[in-house]
Scaffold this motif. Sequence first.
Motif, PDB file in Angstrom:
ATOM      1  N   GLU A 193     -40.618  14.565 -19.065  1.00 54.62           N
ATOM      2  CA  GLU A 193     -39.612  13.853 -18.260  1.00 54.62           C
ATOM      3  C   GLU A 193     -39.968  12.552 -18.148  1.00 54.62           C
ATOM      4  OE1 GLU A 193     -39.269  13.790 -13.572  1.00 54.62           O
ATOM      5  OE2 GLU A 193     -37.979  15.808 -14.258  1.00 54.62           O
ATOM      6  N   LEU A 194     -39.106  11.584 -18.541  1.00 54.51           N
ATOM      7  CA  LEU A 194     -39.495  10.211 -18.422  1.00 54.51           C
ATOM      8  C   LEU A 194     -38.495   9.608 -17.323  1.00 54.51           C
ATOM      9  CD1 LEU A 194     -40.481  10.825 -21.526  1.00 54.51           C
ATOM     10  CD2 LEU A 194     -39.821   8.595 -22.010  1.00 54.51           C
ATOM     11  N   ARG A 195     -39.249   8.726 -16.633  1.00 59.08           N
ATOM     12  CA  ARG A 195     -38.736   7.697 -15.572  1.00 59.08           C
ATOM     13  C   ARG A 195     -38.767   6.403 -16.087  1.00 59.08           C
ATOM     14  NH1 ARG A 195     -41.082  11.437 -10.420  1.00 59.08           N
ATOM     15  NH2 ARG A 195     -40.104  13.515 -11.049  1.00 59.08           N
ATOM     16  N   VAL A 196     -37.832   5.624 -16.401  1.00 61.92           N
ATOM     17  CA  VAL A 196     -37.943   4.514 -16.776  1.00 61.92           C
ATOM     18  C   VAL A 196     -37.063   3.680 -15.809  1.00 61.92           C
ATOM     19  CG1 VAL A 196     -37.059   2.726 -18.667  1.00 61.92           C
ATOM     20  CG2 VAL A 196     -37.488   5.353 -19.081  1.00 61.92           C
ATOM     21  N   VAL A 197     -37.823   2.430 -15.671  1.00 63.72           N
ATOM     22  CA  VAL A 197     -37.404   1.367 -14.666  1.00 63.72           C
ATOM     23  C   VAL A 197     -37.194   0.038 -15.699  1.00 63.72           C
ATOM     24  CG1 VAL A 197     -37.570   0.067 -12.532  1.00 63.72           C
ATOM     25  CG2 VAL A 197     -38.478   2.275 -12.725  1.00 63.72           C
ATOM     26  N   LEU A 198     -36.008  -0.642 -15.554  1.00 69.27           N
ATOM     27  CA  LEU A 198     -35.744  -1.680 -16.443  1.00 69.27           C
ATOM     28  C   LEU A 198     -35.371  -2.716 -15.676  1.00 69.27           C
ATOM     29  CD1 LEU A 198     -35.372  -2.252 -19.510  1.00 69.27           C
ATOM     30  CD2 LEU A 198     -32.844  -1.941 -19.348  1.00 69.27           C
ATOM     31  N   HIS A 199     -35.846  -4.136 -15.887  1.00 70.23           N
ATOM     32  CA  HIS A 199     -35.286  -5.291 -15.315  1.00 70.23           C
ATOM     33  C   HIS A 199     -34.015  -5.496 -15.842  1.00 70.23           C
ATOM     34  CE1 HIS A 199     -39.075  -6.626 -13.157  1.00 70.23           C
ATOM     35  NE2 HIS A 199     -39.595  -6.236 -14.195  1.00 70.23           N
ATOM     36  N   ASP A 200     -33.108  -6.142 -14.877  1.00 66.96           N
ATOM     37  CA  ASP A 200     -31.805  -6.507 -15.388  1.00 66.96           C
ATOM     38  C   ASP A 200     -31.517  -7.805 -16.441  1.00 66.96           C
ATOM     39  OD1 ASP A 200     -32.179  -8.822 -14.149  1.00 66.96           O
ATOM     40  OD2 ASP A 200     -30.596  -8.322 -12.585  1.00 66.96           O
ATOM     41  N   ASP A 201     -32.989  -8.143 -16.714  1.00 63.79           N
ATOM     42  CA  ASP A 201     -32.704  -9.074 -18.098  1.00 63.79           C
ATOM     43  C   ASP A 201     -33.242  -8.214 -19.125  1.00 63.79           C
ATOM     44  OD1 ASP A 201     -35.564  -8.882 -17.266  1.00 63.79           O
ATOM     45  OD2 ASP A 201     -36.105 -10.973 -17.207  1.00 63.79           O
ATOM     46  N   GLY A 202     -33.525  -7.068 -19.152  1.00 64.00           N
ATOM     47  CA  GLY A 202     -33.881  -6.286 -20.287  1.00 64.00           C
ATOM     48  C   GLY A 202     -35.412  -6.000 -20.267  1.00 64.00           C
ATOM     49  N   ARG A 203     -36.082  -6.637 -19.669  1.00 67.20           N
ATOM     50  CA  ARG A 203     -37.729  -6.438 -19.691  1.00 67.20           C
ATOM     51  C   ARG A 203     -37.996  -5.274 -19.101  1.00 67.20           C
ATOM     52  NH1 ARG A 203     -40.177  -9.621 -16.282  1.00 67.20           N
ATOM     53  NH2 ARG A 203     -38.191 -10.000 -14.962  1.00 67.20           N
ATOM     54  N   LEU A 204     -38.916  -4.368 -19.540  1.00 67.84           N
ATOM     55  CA  LEU A 204     -39.367  -2.934 -19.231  1.00 67.84           C
ATOM     56  C   LEU A 204     -40.332  -3.191 -17.838  1.00 67.84           C
ATOM     57  CD1 LEU A 204     -39.078   0.082 -20.012  1.00 67.84           C
ATOM     58  CD2 LEU A 204     -41.290  -0.233 -21.037  1.00 67.84           C
ATOM     59  N   ASP A 205     -39.920  -2.508 -16.888  1.00 67.64           N
ATOM     60  CA  ASP A 205     -40.913  -2.585 -15.687  1.00 67.64           C
ATOM     61  C   ASP A 205     -42.063  -1.729 -15.587  1.00 67.64           C
ATOM     62  OD1 ASP A 205     -41.365  -3.864 -12.797  1.00 67.64           O
ATOM     63  OD2 ASP A 205     -40.798  -1.648 -12.247  1.00 67.64           O
ATOM     64  N   ASN A 206     -41.480  -0.285 -15.793  1.00 74.12           N
ATOM     65  CA  ASN A 206     -42.156   0.728 -15.794  1.00 74.12           C
ATOM     66  C   ASN A 206     -41.734   2.194 -16.479  1.00 74.12           C
ATOM     67  OD1 ASN A 206     -44.753   2.113 -14.574  1.00 74.12           O
ATOM     68  ND2 ASN A 206     -43.174   3.477 -13.441  1.00 74.12           N
ATOM     69  N   VAL A 207     -42.643   2.735 -17.116  1.00 75.42           N
ATOM     70  CA  VAL A 207     -42.228   4.076 -17.446  1.00 75.42           C
ATOM     71  C   VAL A 207     -43.438   5.185 -16.896  1.00 75.42           C
ATOM     72  CG1 VAL A 207     -42.109   5.548 -19.761  1.00 75.42           C
ATOM     73  CG2 VAL A 207     -41.329   3.024 -19.822  1.00 75.42           C
ATOM     74  N   GLU A 208     -42.768   6.295 -16.492  1.00 71.97           N
ATOM     75  CA  GLU A 208     -43.666   7.366 -15.899  1.00 71.97           C
ATOM     76  C   GLU A 208     -43.439   8.369 -16.681  1.00 71.97           C
ATOM     77  OE1 GLU A 208     -44.669   9.523 -11.629  1.00 71.97           O
ATOM     78  OE2 GLU A 208     -42.978   8.164 -11.888  1.00 71.97           O
ATOM     79  N   THR A 209     -44.229   9.155 -17.518  1.00 72.42           N
ATOM     80  CA  THR A 209     -44.307  10.116 -18.376  1.00 72.42           C
ATOM     81  C   THR A 209     -44.776  11.285 -17.841  1.00 72.42           C
ATOM     82  OG1 THR A 209     -44.321   8.806 -20.285  1.00 72.42           O
ATOM     83  CG2 THR A 209     -44.642  10.926 -20.856  1.00 72.42           C
ATOM     84  N   LEU A 210     -44.005  12.421 -17.456  1.00 78.85           N
ATOM     85  CA  LEU A 210     -44.489  13.619 -16.887  1.00 78.85           C
ATOM     86  C   LEU A 210     -44.379  14.835 -17.928  1.00 78.85           C
ATOM     87  CD1 LEU A 210     -42.711  13.171 -13.028  1.00 78.85           C
ATOM     88  CD2 LEU A 210     -45.078  12.514 -13.937  1.00 78.85           C
ATOM     89  N   PRO A 211     -45.335  15.732 -18.090  1.00 78.50           N
ATOM     90  CA  PRO A 211     -45.125  16.892 -18.853  1.00 78.50           C
ATOM     91  C   PRO A 211     -44.164  17.888 -18.478  1.00 78.50           C
ATOM     92  CG  PRO A 211     -47.245  16.902 -18.165  1.00 78.50           C
ATOM     93  CD  PRO A 211     -46.672  15.499 -17.409  1.00 78.50           C
ATOM     94  N   VAL A 212     -43.602  18.460 -19.133  1.00 77.26           N
ATOM     95  CA  VAL A 212     -42.747  19.767 -18.735  1.00 77.26           C
ATOM     96  C   VAL A 212     -43.067  21.004 -19.474  1.00 77.26           C
ATOM     97  CG1 VAL A 212     -40.478  20.649 -18.690  1.00 77.26           C
ATOM     98  CG2 VAL A 212     -40.546  18.026 -18.302  1.00 77.26           C
ATOM     99  N   GLY A 213     -43.232  21.967 -18.854  1.00 74.57           N
ATOM    100  CA  GLY A 213     -43.984  23.100 -19.345  1.00 74.57           C
ATOM    101  C   GLY A 213     -43.286  23.935 -20.071  1.00 74.57           C
ATOM    102  N   VAL A 214     -42.713  23.438 -21.439  1.00 71.47           N
ATOM    103  CA  VAL A 214     -41.980  24.230 -22.402  1.00 71.47           C
ATOM    104  C   VAL A 214     -42.533  24.059 -23.763  1.00 71.47           C
ATOM    105  CG1 VAL A 214     -39.621  24.358 -21.095  1.00 71.47           C
ATOM    106  CG2 VAL A 214     -40.267  22.654 -22.868  1.00 71.47           C
ATOM    107  N   SER A 215     -42.465  25.088 -24.748  1.00 74.72           N
ATOM    108  CA  SER A 215     -43.150  25.073 -25.909  1.00 74.72           C
ATOM    109  C   SER A 215     -42.035  24.392 -26.865  1.00 74.72           C
ATOM    110  CB  SER A 215     -43.511  26.294 -26.501  1.00 74.72           C
ATOM    111  OG  SER A 215     -44.401  26.904 -25.462  1.00 74.72           O
ATOM    112  N   ALA A 216     -42.493  24.094 -27.950  1.00 78.41           N
ATOM    113  CA  ALA A 216     -41.406  23.188 -28.998  1.00 78.41           C
ATOM    114  C   ALA A 216     -42.011  23.614 -30.420  1.00 78.41           C
ATOM    115  CB  ALA A 216     -41.622  21.793 -28.742  1.00 78.41           C
ATOM    116  N   PRO A 217     -41.537  23.399 -31.460  1.00 79.52           N
ATOM    117  CA  PRO A 217     -41.919  23.871 -32.660  1.00 79.52           C
ATOM    118  C   PRO A 217     -43.327  23.727 -33.078  1.00 79.52           C
ATOM    119  CG  PRO A 217     -39.955  22.539 -33.003  1.00 79.52           C
ATOM    120  CD  PRO A 217     -40.549  22.245 -31.517  1.00 79.52           C
ATOM    121  N   GLY A 218     -43.978  24.830 -33.404  1.00 83.11           N
ATOM    122  CA  GLY A 218     -45.422  24.998 -33.709  1.00 83.11           C
ATOM    123  C   GLY A 218     -46.167  25.378 -32.537  1.00 83.11           C
ATOM    124  N   GLY A 219     -45.531  25.367 -31.318  1.00 84.84           N
ATOM    125  CA  GLY A 219     -46.448  25.642 -30.096  1.00 84.84           C
ATOM    126  C   GLY A 219     -46.617  27.207 -30.069  1.00 84.84           C
ATOM    127  N   ALA A 220     -47.615  27.407 -29.063  1.00 87.71           N
ATOM    128  CA  ALA A 220     -48.105  28.873 -28.936  1.00 87.71           C
ATOM    129  C   ALA A 220     -47.185  29.735 -28.257  1.00 87.71           C
ATOM    130  CB  ALA A 220     -49.420  28.842 -28.299  1.00 87.71           C
TER     131      ALA A 220
END
Length: 220
Positions: A193-220
């Motif tokens: 889960e990504l939480r993105v905050v962007l300044h109104d002039d396009g500069r990136l302010d912050n990105v918070e990356t949180l794992p979500v407990g699901v498997s994907a290709p190749g996962g166990a």
Amino acid sequence: MAAIAVVLLWGTGWMEPPEPLTRALARYMAVSTAETGEVTVDRIPCPPLHRLRLYVVCTADCAAVWKVVGVRGLRAMRLANPGRVPPEPREEAQRRINEAIGGEGLELAEAGARAMIGCHLALDGMLPDLILTDTDRLRIERASGDEERLQEIAAGLADPASIERLRVDRAGDRWKTTFYYWATELPDHPVYELRVVLHDDGRLDNVETLPVGVSAPGGA
């Protein structure tokens, strides 16, 4: 005199230089004469940026040189070096990227903010196609452990309109959004889960990356 005037307009960025010229400038900035092998220069589409052009420059399929270069007018700027060993501090690259984007003088409305978030994802090597809806995430969760089914889901996610579905909300002089992203290129291919905050002039302010407990290709 006319030719001099055109070059001056290119140099200031008020007239767009020819694409082959800015590609050549990006290549020159990223690759030294000592480098060998085929050089690829790929532009990162970023509609909100009217003067700044973004390029990924690689050799050996990005196994040797892998750099991100910005070109505004006739000035090339090294923005990021994802292929550096040891790795480049993320904060340094983001500072340079923000400085380059801040120089555009943008005032983003909702659609522009959404597109700019897509640009930042691409600059970080992420694929907007892998932005998930709640339905996508549930499909992945239900297919956990079924590698063939998970590969089918991944193959069906190539949707150029995925960025347009993002909900972005205004908060003062910033834009905020939250979404799921499937990092299929990472070990165990996690969903975040990504939480993105962007300044109104396009500069990136912050990105918070949180794992979500699901498997994907190749996962166990």
